[in-house]
Write a protein that holds these residues in place. Structure first.
Motif, PDB file in Angstrom:
ATOM      1  N   PRO A 189       0.822  -1.213   0.000  1.00 35.73           N
ATOM      2  CA  PRO A 189       0.000   0.000   0.000  1.00 35.73           C
ATOM      3  C   PRO A 189       0.856   1.265   0.000  1.00 35.73           C
ATOM      4  O   PRO A 189       1.925   1.309   0.609  1.00 35.73           O
ATOM      5  CB  PRO A 189      -0.802  -0.122   1.303  1.00 35.73           C
ATOM      6  CG  PRO A 189      -0.716  -1.556   1.693  1.00 35.73           C
ATOM      7  CD  PRO A 189       0.594  -2.054   1.187  1.00 35.73           C
ATOM      8  N   ALA A 191       0.895   4.013   1.693  1.00 38.65           N
ATOM      9  CA  ALA A 191       0.472   4.685   2.913  1.00 38.65           C
ATOM     10  C   ALA A 191       1.700   5.252   3.612  1.00 38.65           C
ATOM     11  O   ALA A 191       2.768   4.628   3.613  1.00 38.65           O
ATOM     12  CB  ALA A 191      -0.263   3.713   3.840  1.00 38.65           C
ATOM     13  N   ARG A 193       2.415   5.535   6.723  1.00 41.58           N
ATOM     14  CA  ARG A 193       2.925   4.681   7.793  1.00 41.58           C
ATOM     15  C   ARG A 193       3.744   3.526   7.230  1.00 41.58           C
ATOM     16  O   ARG A 193       4.821   3.197   7.758  1.00 41.58           O
ATOM     17  CB  ARG A 193       1.763   4.145   8.622  1.00 41.58           C
ATOM     18  CG  ARG A 193       2.192   3.221   9.750  1.00 41.58           C
ATOM     19  CD  ARG A 193       1.025   2.803  10.610  1.00 41.58           C
ATOM     20  NE  ARG A 193       0.425   3.936  11.290  1.00 41.58           N
ATOM     21  CZ  ARG A 193      -0.626   3.840  12.111  1.00 41.58           C
ATOM     22  NH1 ARG A 193      -1.182   2.650  12.346  1.00 41.58           N
ATOM     23  NH2 ARG A 193      -1.121   4.910  12.697  1.00 41.58           N
ATOM     24  N   THR A 194       3.260   2.910   6.143  1.00 39.72           N
ATOM     25  CA  THR A 194       3.988   1.798   5.532  1.00 39.72           C
ATOM     26  C   THR A 194       5.326   2.258   4.965  1.00 39.72           C
ATOM     27  O   THR A 194       6.356   1.595   5.124  1.00 39.72           O
ATOM     28  CB  THR A 194       3.142   1.169   4.412  1.00 39.72           C
ATOM     29  OG1 THR A 194       1.898   0.730   4.956  1.00 39.72           O
ATOM     30  CG2 THR A 194       3.867  -0.017   3.786  1.00 39.72           C
TER      31      THR A 194
END
Length: 402
Positions: A189, A191, A193-194
């Motif tokens: 993903p 994202a 955070r990722t």
């Protein structure tokens, strides 16, 4: 060599093309734009800085959207920026467009390494990266020669028009011939955070950081040579700009031959063993060049001998350090390739900037920066090697417990 690997080599060669092709034009550009040559040299450092920043973006994009789409977008941006560089009327606009050009060209540096690791294991990847240098190494030989002829036939602006043509042709090749190598189930993903988690994991991984910096600092020495060679060869030793490409190409040839020799030796030796031996030679040749300079004994043949030894050593250091750095990064190959490339470009930009700011009537800036890069590369390689030893010892201990 499979067709997909040839295409990856051509894409990776776009960076050296944009770096090396305009080197013989530095003097002409300074005269036409009415600026000191040091400001023209800094357009090289700005390009390297742009490459460093842009690669951090392409890694997560390549892990999320696959390998083809980021490549196509980057090549389109590179083509447009090359046209803008060709029409720039002052050094400020040229420098800015060089940064944009780097943001496009960075795709050709991140994605090919990830595609290779999509297809191959660590040892095979080291061999493929060595073969890739055969394709990439043609550009440092041809680019200054083409650039010198373009300056003689037209002007330095023709150099950037040729870069735009190369970007457009490669974009067409990717569109028509390249197949996606990242399976949908392996995509991660996009994202924040990722992305931050992946970068944090890589920064904390001692093996990745050690081997990435080993290769990156060796590459920084190459960029110091690229930035400083026009001044040393043309201004200090009086080499005609039309023949500058031949000396430049001779050193690039050493890089190519050594990389191919490394690929053959990988059939019998581990990548780590080749890396350690090559780094010793890297340090030896650069310290010899620095000592000769400080003693006042340096001349063009001795300098060329040391530079050829340095480039041959880097032919071993580059592919083996990259393969070792990416060995344990399967789920985040795009991000790992991006971070590794960014560190290389940051190191290269710093080395190139140091060369552009430090001007003397001797090769001292070049030989000193080369020696510093080689020593730091050697230390980083030892850091990565310690991680591998600890991992091996832990695995052996676990096997004994079982």
């Amino acid at each position: 060599m499979p067709g997909w690997l040839v295409l990856m080599g051509a894409l990776a060669a776009l960076g050296p093309l944009a770096i090396d092709m305009y080197l013989p034009a530095f003097g002409h550009m300074a005269d036409e734009l009415q600026v000191p040559q040091g400001l023209v040299e800094r357009t090289l450092a700005s390009y390297l800085l742009g490459l460093a920043l842009a690669q951090l973006l392409y890694g997560p994009l390549a892990d999320r959207y696959g390998r083809r789409l980021p490549l196509l977008g980057g090549l389109a941006l590179f083509t447009v920026a090359s046209l803008a560089c060709a029409t720039s009327q002052d050094i400020g606009h040229l420098t800015a467009w060089r940064v944009v050009q780097a943001f496009g060209g960075a795709a050709g540096m991140v994605v090919p390494r990830a595609v290779i690791r999509d297809h191959l294991d660590t040892r095979q990847a080291a061999q493929a990266l060595s073969l890739l240098m055969l394709v990439m190494g043609v550009m440092p030989i041809l680019a200054p020669l083409l650039g010198g002829q373009a300056v003689m036939l037209g002007s330095w602006r023709l150099v950037f028009y040729l870069m735009a043509g190369a970007g457009a042709l490669l974009g067409l090749a990717v569109l028509l011939r390249m197949e996606e190598s990242l399976a949908p189930e392996r995509r991660t993903p996009l994202a924040v955070r990722t992305i931050l988690h992946n970068f944090g994991h890589l920064l904390a991984h001692r093996g990745f950081m050690g081997y990435s910096l080993a290769g990156g600092l060796g590459t920084a020495g190459m960029f110091a040579y690229i930035a400083g060679s026009p001044l040393v060869f043309i201004d200090l030793y009086g080499i005609d700009p039309r023949w500058f490409g031949l000396l430049f190409g001779l050193n690039a040839l050493c890089l190519i031959v050594a990389a191919q020799f490394s690929a053959r030796l990988l059939n019998r030796h581990r990548p780590l063993a080749l890396l350690m031996r090559a780094q010793f030679t890297l340090v030896l040749m650069t310290l010899a060049a620095l000592a000769l300079t400080l003693l006042g004994w340096i001349n063009l043949p001795l300098l060329m001998l040391c530079l050829m030894g340095f480039m041959a050593s880097q032919g071993f250091v580059g592919p083996n350090s990259a393969a070792l750095a990416l060995a344990e990064q399967g789920p985040r190959l795009g991000t790992a390739s991006a971070l590794m490339g960014s560190m290389q470009m940051f190191c290269g930009a710093a080395a190139g900037l140091a060369i552009s700011l430090w001007h003397t009537d001797s090769p001292l800036p070049l030989t000193a920066v080369l020696a510093a890069c080689a020593l730091l590369s050697w230390l980083s390689g030892r850091f990565g090697m310690r991680h591998d030893r600890r991992r091996t010892q832990a695995a052996d201990a676990a096997d004994r417990l079982d």
